[in-house]
Design a protein around this motif. Structure first.
Motif, PDB file in Angstrom:
ATOM      1  N   ALA A  58       0.833  -1.204   0.000  1.00 40.98           N
ATOM      2  CA  ALA A  58       0.000   0.000   0.000  1.00 40.98           C
ATOM      3  C   ALA A  58       0.866   1.253   0.000  1.00 40.98           C
ATOM      4  N   ILE A  75      -6.225   6.687  -3.787  1.00 43.48           N
ATOM      5  CA  ILE A  75      -7.416   6.029  -3.237  1.00 43.48           C
ATOM      6  C   ILE A  75      -7.225   4.515  -3.226  1.00 43.48           C
ATOM      7  N   GLY A  76      -6.593   3.990  -4.262  1.00 41.22           N
ATOM      8  CA  GLY A  76      -6.303   2.559  -4.292  1.00 41.22           C
ATOM      9  C   GLY A  76      -5.433   2.134  -3.123  1.00 41.22           C
ATOM     10  N   MET A  78      -5.366   3.558  -0.215  1.00 44.75           N
ATOM     11  CA  MET A  78      -6.204   3.604   0.990  1.00 44.75           C
ATOM     12  C   MET A  78      -6.972   2.294   1.167  1.00 44.75           C
ATOM     13  N   LEU A  79      -7.420   1.725   0.070  1.00 44.11           N
ATOM     14  CA  LEU A  79      -8.202   0.495   0.138  1.00 44.11           C
ATOM     15  C   LEU A  79      -7.349  -0.706   0.516  1.00 44.11           C
ATOM     16  N   ILE A  80      -6.070  -0.672   0.128  1.00 44.04           N
ATOM     17  CA  ILE A  80      -5.184  -1.813   0.395  1.00 44.04           C
ATOM     18  C   ILE A  80      -4.729  -1.840   1.842  1.00 44.04           C
ATOM     19  N   THR A  82      -3.976  -1.660   5.883  1.00 44.46           N
ATOM     20  CA  THR A  82      -4.671  -2.300   7.001  1.00 44.46           C
ATOM     21  C   THR A  82      -4.300  -1.659   8.344  1.00 44.46           C
ATOM     22  N   VAL A 171     -14.903  -0.152   4.280  1.00 48.72           N
ATOM     23  CA  VAL A 171     -14.187   0.257   3.066  1.00 48.72           C
ATOM     24  C   VAL A 171     -14.293   1.763   2.871  1.00 48.72           C
ATOM     25  N   GLY A 172     -15.497   2.299   3.073  1.00 48.86           N
ATOM     26  CA  GLY A 172     -15.672   3.739   2.946  1.00 48.86           C
ATOM     27  C   GLY A 172     -14.868   4.512   3.967  1.00 48.86           C
ATOM     28  N   ALA A 174     -12.037   3.580   5.205  1.00 49.09           N
ATOM     29  CA  ALA A 174     -10.641   3.520   4.785  1.00 49.09           C
ATOM     30  C   ALA A 174     -10.317   4.631   3.795  1.00 49.09           C
ATOM     31  N   ILE A 175     -11.293   5.026   2.991  1.00 50.41           N
ATOM     32  CA  ILE A 175     -11.082   6.105   2.027  1.00 50.41           C
ATOM     33  C   ILE A 175     -11.186   7.459   2.705  1.00 50.41           C
ATOM     34  N   ALA A 178      -7.917   8.596   5.601  1.00 46.86           N
ATOM     35  CA  ALA A 178      -6.686   8.046   5.046  1.00 46.86           C
ATOM     36  C   ALA A 178      -5.581   8.008   6.090  1.00 46.86           C
TER      37      ALA A 178
END
Length: 268
Positions: A58, A75-76, A78-80, A82, A171-172, A174-175, A178
């Motif tokens: 990430a 943004i990608g 942020m999704l990865i 943990t 998931v939201g 996580a975005i 950040a």
């Protein structure tokens, strides 16, 4: 000290181990939610090679997204990442009086932060000739709006965790809140010797961490996660830690409010 002739009181972890139910008045459905959430957050706070690998990947994605000034790539990342898991573990450790979980979550988050900043600094050193981009600089001046976003995001995350059909809400969060991008910005700017800007990026991460932990703690408390207050000693520790967290949150709020006021005055 226990009174003579009275059965010694077991510590919380032994009461749980030997089947002493600490929440007998809760409905069975809510008790099942408690068991599930405690299991999930315990797993999410645990340190492992997978934790380092996924956060390292990430970080690489975030660094190159920042260098390329690409919002979509950031943004990608942020999704990865943990890093949210240990923060939720810290919150549960505080409200439950679970010292082993709290230590594990703090260690995981601390080592995760060091790994992300260290790797980002290396990437920044390799590409030191690329000028700082707008995506990087936008994360160096946190204000009160960032704090409010993190508080709402943390509350949403906790509510998604305790709800059986809203797990996708994490998931939201996580975005919205950040963690890896500001840490990556910090490392990239450190490699350029931009100490003040790097400090601002780290402050954004720290603001998100404190706000998320506080909001998650509050929601878990409202949902009955209160093992800490069932023991006098644990209750005292819980009160002290929460007073510290609230005080820190207020100090951040004042500082970030000043930043927001200065930004508004400058724009006007």
């Amino acid at each position: 000290m226990d009174e003579p002739g009275r059965k010694p009181r077991l510590p919380i972890w032994r009461r749980e181990k030997f089947g002493h139910d600490l929440t007998p008045k809760l409905p069975e459905e809510l008790r099942e939610i408690h068991r599930r959430v405690r299991s999930d957050l315990g797993d999410g706070a645990r340190l492992s090679w997978g934790f380092f690998i996924i956060n390292s990947l990430a970080t690489v994605v975030a660094c190159y997204g920042l260098l390329a000034n690409s919002t979509a790539v950031v943004i990608g990342a942020m999704l990865i990442a943990t890093l949210l898991g240990p923060i939720a573990g810290i919150a549960l450790g505080l409200v439950d009086g679970n010292s082993p979980l709290l230590r594990t979550a703090l260690l995981s988050e601390g080592l995760g932060v060091l790994a992300v900043v260290g790797l980002a600094t290396i990437v920044g050193g390799i590409h030191h000739d690329i000028p700082a981009t707008a995506e990087m600089l936008s994360r160096t001046k946190p204000n009160l709006l960032d704090l409010v976003i993190a508080l709402a995001g943390g509350a949403a995350m906790a509510y998604a965790l305790v709800s059986t059909n809203l797990s996708a809400g994490v998931v939201g969060v996580a975005i919205a809140t950040a963690l890896v991008p500001p840490l990556s910005s910090c490392g990239l700017l450190l490699a350029r010797g931009e100490w003040q800007l790097a400090g601002g990026a780290f402050l954004l991460f720290f603001t998100n961490l404190v706000a998320i932990e506080s909001a998650v703690s509050l929601v878990l408390w409202l949902y009955g996660f209160r093992r800490a207050v069932r023991d006098v000693t644990d209750a005292q520790v819980f009160v002290r830690t929460k007073v510290f967290s609230i005080g820190l949150l207020l100090l951040l709020g004042i500082f970030l409010y000043v930043n927001l006021s200065q930004a508004i005055d400058k724009n006007q």
